[in-house]
Design an enzyme around this catalytic site. Structure first.
Site, short mmCIF file in Angstrom:
data_model
loop_
_atom_site.label_atom_id
_atom_site.label_comp_id
_atom_site.label_asym_id
_atom_site.label_seq_id
_atom_site.Cartn_x
_atom_site.Cartn_y
_atom_site.Cartn_z
N SER A 194 35.51 48.84 60.17
CA SER A 194 34.20 49.21 59.63
C SER A 194 34.34 50.31 58.56
CB SER A 194 33.28 49.62 60.78
OG SER A 194 31.94 49.71 60.37
N ASP B 173 28.02 38.56 61.38
CA ASP B 173 28.13 40.01 61.55
C ASP B 173 26.85 40.63 61.01
OD1 ASP B 173 28.70 42.73 61.47
OD2 ASP B 173 30.72 42.46 60.69
N HIS C 116 30.36 42.78 65.02
CA HIS C 116 31.00 43.70 64.09
C HIS C 116 32.29 44.29 64.64
CE1 HIS C 116 30.99 46.19 60.54
NE2 HIS C 116 30.95 47.32 61.22
#
Length: 267
Positions: free
Chosen positions: A95, A217, A245
């Site tokens: 991320s 996602d 995610h």
């Protein structure tokens, strides 16, 4: 300063292997990589750490000035690499850590020799010609909700971020991770994460790069993965058969296979 203590650095795996640094995302800590470490440990030296304010890091080292931008987190990564005297390491960032890795690689050429971006997003806000997945109003509401009731926000958002509604234990784990983070520090990291725009930094990447995206996602839609792939010269894009995610938790076998295949192809 004791960098290893500040960032709760852990070193495991094969001491003779190439070093792989695993970096967690917002609201998480190094424990989120527990399903990936066993897949790497036989062949690679594995370094894990917690960003200041997360996990078992030294919370007294937190500074809103330093961590009010991704540069502060990137500097932490560089200092961890320097403390361990890493050379040509592979940085695996989940991320927001994917973008932190981009910055760190630019700050410390030679320390980081390749990047793996797991569900990356260089900018979360939609603009003309770019889809980040959220409107500016969406992000304002998200941050306002987080700042007014962090525990409530965590309970609502963790299952959305994790996806996989049929496996509620995954969303519960992410919620618990969020709730274990100091709310004031989380507020700073959240603003840094969701208001950052690292798109211009992508073109400066000069090391081999793997971009991992998921089929679905809610935080980083596939348009984002395609954008990052186009923007990073010579990068490889792999779409995992996964939703949510956090594929390293929800689809570890597919995630680990993609990472190991990429590592095997590096010189």
């Amino acid at each position: 300063m004791d960098i290893a203590r500040r960032n709760n650095v852990t070193v495991t795996g094969n001491p003779q292997g190439r070093t792989v640094v695993l970096a967690h995302g917002f609201g998480c800590d190094q424990n989120m990589w527990r399903l990936t470490v066993p897949a790497l440990a036989d062949d690679y030296r594995v370094v894990l750490f917690d960003y200041v304010g997360a996990g078992r890091s030294d919370a007294t080292a937190f500074s809103e000035d330093r961590y009010g931008s991704l540069d502060g987190y990137a500097q932490d990564v560089v200092e961890v690499c320097e403390a361990l005297d890493l050379r040509d390491a592979v940085f695996v960032g989940h991320s927001v850590s994917a973008m932190i890795g981009v910055l760190a690689a630019g700050l410390a050429p030679g320390r980081i020799g390749a990047l793996v971006m797991v569900a990356p997003s260089p900018c979360y806000i939609d603009e003309d010609g770019y889809r980040g997945g959220f409107s500016a109003e969406d992000i304002d509401e998200l941050l306002t909700s987080l700042e007014s009731n962090y525990l409530g926000w965590s309970a609502v958002m963790a299952p959305v971020i994790m996806g996989n509604e049929d496996r509620p234990e995954l969303g519960a784990e992410l919620k618990n991770s969020f709730c274990a983070t100091d709310p004031d520090m989380a507020r700073v990291f959240a603003r840094t994460t969701f208001l950052s725009d690292s798109r211009d930094d992508l073109k400066s990447v000069t090391v081999p790069t793997l971009v991992l995206e998921c089929l679905q996602d809610a935080i980083a839609p596939r348009e984002v993965g395609a954008y990052v792939h186009r923007a990073v010269p010579g990068s490889t894009l792999v779409t995992l058969d996964a939703t949510g995610h956090c594929p390293h938790l929800s689809a570890p076998e597919a995630t680990n296979k993609a990472i190991r295949t990429f590592l095997a192809g590096l010189r």
